[in-house]
Write an enzyme that holds these catalytic residues in place. Structure first.
Site, PDB file in Angstrom:
ATOM      1  N   GLU A 294      -2.953 -11.343   8.477  1.00  0.00           N
ATOM      2  CA  GLU A 294      -1.956 -12.053   7.682  1.00  0.00           C
ATOM      3  C   GLU A 294      -1.437 -13.304   8.383  1.00  0.00           C
ATOM      4  OE1 GLU A 294       1.996  -9.424   8.632  1.00  0.00           O
ATOM      5  OE2 GLU A 294       0.270  -8.435   7.718  1.00  0.00           O
TER       6      GLU A 294
ATOM      7  N   GLN B 278      -4.497  -0.727   3.793  1.00  0.00           N
ATOM      8  CA  GLN B 278      -3.597  -0.143   2.791  1.00  0.00           C
ATOM      9  C   GLN B 278      -4.192   1.094   2.131  1.00  0.00           C
ATOM     10  OE1 GLN B 278      -2.863  -3.491   0.231  1.00  0.00           O
ATOM     11  NE2 GLN B 278      -1.187  -4.270   1.491  1.00  0.00           N
TER      12      GLN B 278
ATOM     13  N   ARG C 210      -8.818  -7.255  -7.214  1.00  0.00           N
ATOM     14  CA  ARG C 210      -8.667  -6.735  -5.853  1.00  0.00           C
ATOM     15  C   ARG C 210      -9.192  -5.296  -5.802  1.00  0.00           C
ATOM     16  NH1 ARG C 210      -2.978  -8.226  -3.140  1.00  0.00           N
ATOM     17  NH2 ARG C 210      -4.216  -7.701  -1.288  1.00  0.00           N
TER      18      ARG C 210
ATOM     19  N   LYS D 138       7.055 -14.233  -3.470  1.00  0.00           N
ATOM     20  CA  LYS D 138       6.408 -12.927  -3.358  1.00  0.00           C
ATOM     21  C   LYS D 138       6.972 -12.135  -2.183  1.00  0.00           C
ATOM     22  CE  LYS D 138       1.708 -11.009  -3.215  1.00  0.00           C
ATOM     23  NZ  LYS D 138       1.852 -10.004  -2.150  1.00  0.00           N
TER      24      LYS D 138
ATOM     25  N   GLY E   8      -0.236  -5.768  -3.093  1.00  0.00           N
ATOM     26  CA  GLY E   8      -1.177  -4.757  -2.630  1.00  0.00           C
ATOM     27  C   GLY E   8      -0.489  -3.453  -2.283  1.00  0.00           C
TER      28      GLY E   8
ATOM     29  N   SER F 104      -9.303  -2.934   3.531  1.00  0.00           N
ATOM     30  CA  SER F 104      -7.852  -2.993   3.660  1.00  0.00           C
ATOM     31  C   SER F 104      -7.334  -1.719   4.301  1.00  0.00           C
ATOM     32  CB  SER F 104      -7.180  -3.170   2.292  1.00  0.00           C
ATOM     33  OG  SER F 104      -5.773  -3.114   2.417  1.00  0.00           O
TER      34      SER F 104
END
Length: 449
Positions: free
Chosen positions: A333, A191, A142, A430, A114, A189
């Site tokens: 998370e 982000q 996404r 990841k 992301g 999000s």
């Protein structure tokens, strides 16, 4: 997005771990109380923010103790494709970063990261030429619309190559962005906000970002972005709720050390509650913007005792886990780790404020409900979270849906439940290289496959 009714397949970019991915990993059970120290690698969130700022800086810089994982390697390769020079330095994952004029044409492989797909479009807008973005199949579903719409409003050309607002797409950079002000719905999000803020100092007019959605998850990650910008000499005004103003100006080159990833420390620290005993993580910061800093207080509510001795956080448990009612919107998370603990608790747990997890590597709420239920647990999904009622669990295979945190949650369940297999444990690469090795090392002589 891989859904909880699908069978996940290994990511094509994790070829060295192919054998691990094709064969389910036998999660070891704990034969006694733990006494372990786990060295957790650097923070993925900080590493990728530092990499972006280093590529936009006014001179060469160095990242010390940077995480070297799939997500960070994807970020480094993407910045390299745009013209930045990155070279390995030393034996601890250090990177030397030499900025250069950003240019295309280039192709950015986002994988499932992301931070790559949402941080780099604004950077690509500062390049010259077309920059094509794509990623894994799971990344193509996404959401991307908020950041792409914001860039379009700033005069950046964005061309969809598939469904609008999703990967793949192309940014046609002109070497500069005028900046100004944009409204962004970051309900899905944080982000989306961070991705705009990180490049904003290089915009002609800087940038004001106004969040217009009903909720704002993972606010600590935006605080992290603001702090790393300020540390690089960028002027940021966040004095008004849900509004951020970045002034135009240079981004200072820096020599920085990356903190350990506190969220990745979560499964190891939580293991002390499940198995009993003590797990220690060195390098724990006394002041940080990482959401994982909330872990000690959460684990204490679930039955642990914690102690910070210098920079070493020690978590001690008795093997008894208590249920909890917890709003996790600031640190979603952590939800897979807390959900796994909740399935082993002595009373029900309710997790709130995490509806945005439906748009992560997988629909994490559906995935957690499906996999805990597969082992005999009882989980109900709510509009913004989960209700987990402990039941006697049994052996079975935990599917991961290409989601690293589903794999670590499965390992945590396996500490208590013999016969748990974790599908595609290689997906943990990841953000956490060699998770199985670290996990077995924590258990030492107590772990048995």
């Amino acid at each position: 997005m891989t859904t909880p009714t699908d069978t996940a397949s290994p990511s094509p970019d994790v070829a060295p771990a192919r054998a691990q991915a094709d064969e389910a990993w036998a999660a070891p059970t704990a034969g006694g109380a733990l006494d372990a120290t786990v060295e957790v690698p650097g923070s993925k969130s900080l590493t990728n923010r530092y990499l972006v700022l280093a590529a936009l800086a006014d001179g060469p810089g160095r990242l010390r103790g940077a995480l070297r994982s799939r997500d960070t390697e994807l970020m480094a390769r993407a910045l390299g494709a745009l013209g930045t020079q990155l070279t390995s330095a030393g034996a601890d994952g250090d990177w030397d970063v030499a900025p250069a004029p950003l240019r295309g044409p280039a192709t950015i492989d986002c994988g499932l990261a992301g931070t790559v797909m949402r941080f780099l479009p604004a950077v690509a807008a500062l390049a010259t030429g077309p920059i094509a973005f794509d990623g894994d199949d799971g990344a193509r579903v996404r959401p991307m619309a908020p950041v792409l719409t914001a860039l379009g409003a700033l005069g950046v050309t964005v061309t969809a190559a598939g469904e609008p607002g999703r990967l793949p797409f192309t940014i046609v950079g002109r070497g500069r962005v005028r900046g100004g002000a944009v409204d962004v719905d970051a309900s899905g999000s944080s982000q989306f906000v961070s991705g705009l803020l990180l490049a904003a100092a290089r915009f002609d007019q800087g940038l004001t970002v106004r969040h217009v959605g009903s909720t704002l998850p993972s606010l600590p990650h935006i605080d992290m972005t603001v702090q790393v910008l300020r540390d690089a000499g960028v002027e940021v005004d966040d004095s008004r709720p849900a509004i951020w103003r970045v002034a135009p100006g240079p981004i200072a080159a820096r020599d920085v050390r990356v903190e350990p990833d506190l969220s990745n420390a979560g499964p190891f620290l939580a293991a002390a509650l499940v198995a009993g005993g003590t797990v220690r993580v060195p390098g724990w910061p006394t002041v940080t913007t990482q959401p994982g800093a909330l872990l000690p207080a959460i684990l204490e509510r679930m039955g642990a005792s914690t102690r910070l001795d210098g920079d070493v956080l020690a978590v001690t448990g008795t093997g008894v886990v208590h249920g909890i009612d917890l709003d996790l919107r600031a640190a979603g998370e952590l939800a897979p780790t807390i959900a796994a603990l909740a399935a082993l608790a002595d009373s029900p747990t309710r997790l709130r404020g995490i509806a945005h997890l439906r748009g992560h590597e997988t629909d994490r709420l559906a995935a957690l409900a499906a996999e805990i239920s597969r082992l005999g647990g009882q989980v109900e999904q709510t509009s913004d979270g989960l209700v987990i009622t402990p039941r006697s669990l049994r052996a079975g295979t935990v599917r991961t849906y290409q989601d690293h945190r589903m794999a670590t949650a499965g390992a945590l369940l396996g500490l208590r439940v013999p016969g748990v297999l974790v599908e595609n444990v290689a997906t943990t690469a990841k953000t956490l290289p060699d998770f199985p090795g670290l996990w077995h090392g924590m258990l030492g002589a107590l772990g048995r496959p």
